[in-house]
Write an enzyme that holds these catalytic residues in place. Structure first.
Site, PDB file in Angstrom:
ATOM      1  N   TYR A 123       0.991  -0.708  -0.200  1.00 43.67           N
ATOM      2  CA  TYR A 123       0.062  -0.058  -0.287  1.00 43.67           C
ATOM      3  C   TYR A 123       0.861   1.234  -0.045  1.00 43.67           C
ATOM      4  O   TYR A 123       0.461   2.140  -0.698  1.00 43.67           O
ATOM      5  CB  TYR A 123      -0.852  -0.071   1.046  1.00 43.67           C
ATOM      6  CG  TYR A 123      -2.333  -1.089   1.272  1.00 43.67           C
ATOM      7  CD1 TYR A 123      -2.911  -0.783  -0.225  1.00 43.67           C
ATOM      8  CD2 TYR A 123      -2.363  -2.131   1.050  1.00 43.67           C
ATOM      9  CE1 TYR A 123      -3.943  -1.265  -0.370  1.00 43.67           C
ATOM     10  CE2 TYR A 123      -2.877  -3.253   1.680  1.00 43.67           C
ATOM     11  CZ  TYR A 123      -4.408  -3.057   0.609  1.00 43.67           C
ATOM     12  OH  TYR A 123      -5.018  -3.713  -0.147  1.00 43.67           O
ATOM     13  N   HIS A 169     -14.347   1.027  -0.843  1.00 42.08           N
ATOM     14  CA  HIS A 169     -13.557   0.465  -0.333  1.00 42.08           C
ATOM     15  C   HIS A 169     -12.842   1.265   0.550  1.00 42.08           C
ATOM     16  O   HIS A 169     -11.259   0.562   1.255  1.00 42.08           O
ATOM     17  CB  HIS A 169     -12.888  -0.678  -1.166  1.00 42.08           C
ATOM     18  CG  HIS A 169     -13.742  -1.513  -1.591  1.00 42.08           C
ATOM     19  ND1 HIS A 169     -13.366  -1.847  -3.419  1.00 42.08           N
ATOM     20  CD2 HIS A 169     -14.813  -2.855  -1.755  1.00 42.08           C
ATOM     21  CE1 HIS A 169     -14.557  -2.690  -3.531  1.00 42.08           C
ATOM     22  NE2 HIS A 169     -15.930  -2.304  -2.764  1.00 42.08           N
ATOM     23  N   VAL A 188      -9.561   2.820  -4.034  1.00 39.07           N
ATOM     24  CA  VAL A 188      -9.077   3.572  -2.795  1.00 39.07           C
ATOM     25  C   VAL A 188      -8.001   5.041  -3.066  1.00 39.07           C
ATOM     26  O   VAL A 188      -7.639   5.317  -2.547  1.00 39.07           O
ATOM     27  CB  VAL A 188      -8.612   2.518  -2.367  1.00 39.07           C
ATOM     28  CG1 VAL A 188      -9.582   2.036  -1.777  1.00 39.07           C
ATOM     29  CG2 VAL A 188      -6.798   2.004  -3.060  1.00 39.07           C
ATOM     30  N   CYS A 242      -3.318   8.335  19.515  1.00 34.01           N
ATOM     31  CA  CYS A 242      -3.186   7.402  21.407  1.00 34.01           C
ATOM     32  C   CYS A 242      -1.326   6.972  21.610  1.00 34.01           C
ATOM     33  O   CYS A 242      -1.261   6.351  22.442  1.00 34.01           O
ATOM     34  CB  CYS A 242      -3.401   6.472  21.153  1.00 34.01           C
ATOM     35  SG  CYS A 242      -3.158   4.699  19.973  1.00 34.01           S
ATOM     36  N   ARG A 273       2.115   1.893  -3.406  1.00 35.48           N
ATOM     37  CA  ARG A 273       0.094   3.016  -4.481  1.00 35.48           C
ATOM     38  C   ARG A 273      -0.078   3.774  -3.711  1.00 35.48           C
ATOM     39  O   ARG A 273      -0.453   4.774  -4.223  1.00 35.48           O
ATOM     40  CB  ARG A 273      -0.700   1.441  -3.987  1.00 35.48           C
ATOM     41  CG  ARG A 273      -0.650  -0.202  -4.435  1.00 35.48           C
ATOM     42  CD  ARG A 273      -1.705  -0.428  -4.104  1.00 35.48           C
ATOM     43  NE  ARG A 273      -2.913  -0.257  -4.977  1.00 35.48           N
ATOM     44  CZ  ARG A 273      -3.861  -0.923  -4.937  1.00 35.48           C
ATOM     45  NH1 ARG A 273      -4.180  -1.065  -3.667  1.00 35.48           N
ATOM     46  NH2 ARG A 273      -4.866   0.203  -5.719  1.00 35.48           N
ATOM     47  N   ASN A 287     -17.661   0.177 -20.181  1.00 36.78           N
ATOM     48  CA  ASN A 287     -16.199  -0.339 -19.981  1.00 36.78           C
ATOM     49  C   ASN A 287     -15.402  -0.726 -21.099  1.00 36.78           C
ATOM     50  O   ASN A 287     -16.130  -0.916 -22.066  1.00 36.78           O
ATOM     51  CB  ASN A 287     -16.661  -2.364 -19.272  1.00 36.78           C
ATOM     52  CG  ASN A 287     -15.519  -2.220 -17.924  1.00 36.78           C
ATOM     53  OD1 ASN A 287     -15.175  -2.041 -17.520  1.00 36.78           O
ATOM     54  ND2 ASN A 287     -15.590  -3.424 -18.316  1.00 36.78           N
ATOM     55  N   GLN A 338     -15.481   2.283  -6.384  1.00 37.37           N
ATOM     56  CA  GLN A 338     -14.841   1.129  -5.367  1.00 37.37           C
ATOM     57  C   GLN A 338     -13.040   1.027  -5.339  1.00 37.37           C
ATOM     58  O   GLN A 338     -12.025   0.830  -4.413  1.00 37.37           O
ATOM     59  CB  GLN A 338     -14.564  -0.385  -6.013  1.00 37.37           C
ATOM     60  CG  GLN A 338     -15.962  -0.801  -6.079  1.00 37.37           C
ATOM     61  CD  GLN A 338     -15.960  -2.224  -7.268  1.00 37.37           C
ATOM     62  OE1 GLN A 338     -16.367  -3.067  -6.995  1.00 37.37           O
ATOM     63  NE2 GLN A 338     -16.281  -1.263  -8.837  1.00 37.37           N
TER      64      GLN A 338
END
Ligand code: APR
Length: 237
Positions: free
Chosen positions: A58, A111, A95, A141, A61, A203, A93
């Site tokens: 991630y 998502h 991110v 925290c 990305r 599409n 969908q």
């Protein structure tokens, strides 16, 4: 004569809409799932087993987002929203943050989002642009080890399903763009609205669920989406 009231509009997008901005899809031959196994990087179990690998996937990305920009399809959808006089909801969908940067406002990222992180210790959610690691402390925290991408992994519940459900219940037009139709619940939206809405798929190739749509157009999103937006605005704006 009063102007015709436009139908409620729900638009669903997937990775195909961001392909021409330079972001790989998931299931095309050069897609993310050709290089990584879903069960290695996109499940809660994967994160428990090998958080460093999941973070690396991630982080790469997230870093890529700085190198890409919204394309003509993202921009056309933002313009459609500005001019649409009826209810409007864009459900993605994706991110990535390309719809946000294009100017879309009534937007659900079902998502999750690459540019957010969440702490598993205190559940605080933070805007996030830097790489994450197992040593990253939570800004709320201060504990390390619990920071994860705020992404909905396989086996987890997509976000804001109540808001999406209400929009689907009242929509008269449903448009699906750049998604292969492999992943539920998004892949099931077209069946949910079939008795009340006109349904259109845009599409590159027919999706798995293309036969459930009244109309399916094939081609690149940067051509098909601006053309559809122009048609809709000339009919309803
Ligand atoms: N224009 C339009 N469509 C395109 C383009 C383009 N330029 N390029 C590719 N496509 C199409 C492909 O033909 C394919 O059908 O986009 C679709 C992308 O499909 P997937 O890679 O499966 O992406 P998506 O449907 O968004 O995946 C859904 O799967 O792994 C999960 O969480 C991930 O949100 C993702 C979900």
């Amino acid at each position: 004569m009063p102007a015709k009231t436009p139908p409620g509009l729900v638009i669903l997008t997937g990775a195909g809409i961001s392909r021409e901005s330079g972001l790989a899809t998931f299931r095309d031959p050069d897609g993310a799932w050709a290089k990584h196994r879903i069960e290695d990087v996109a499940t809660p179990e994967a994160f428990r087993r090998d958080p460093a690998l999941v973070h690396a996937f991630y982080n790469a990305r997230r870093a890529q987002l700085a190198e890409v920009a919204p394309n003509a399809a993202h921009l056309a959808l933002a313009e459609l929203e500005r001019q649409w006089r009826g209810d409007f909801l864009l459900v993605t969908q994706n991110v990535d943050d390309l719809h946000n940067r294009a100017g879309s406002r009534n937007l659900v990222q079902m998502h999750g989002a690459l540019r957010r992180a969440r702490c598993l210790h205190c559940e605080a959610v933070h805007p996030w642009d830097a790489p994450l690691s197992t040593a990253t402390p939570c800004p709320a925290c201060a504990k390390a080890g619990g920071m994860r991408p705020d992404i909905v992994w396989f086996g987890e519940m997509p976000v804001e399903m109540g808001r999406i459900g209400m929009a689907l219940e009242t929509c008269g037009l449903f448009v699906s763009i750049g998604t292969s139709g492999n992943v539920y619940p998004a892949a099931g939206f077209v069946a949910e609205v079939a008795d009340r809405a006109w349904t259109v798929e845009l599409n590159l190739e027919p999706s798995l669920g293309h036969s459930r749509f009244e109309e399916a157009r094939q081609g690149p999103a940067t051509q098909l989406v601006p053309a559809l937006v122009e048609e809709l605005l000339s009919q309803w704006a």
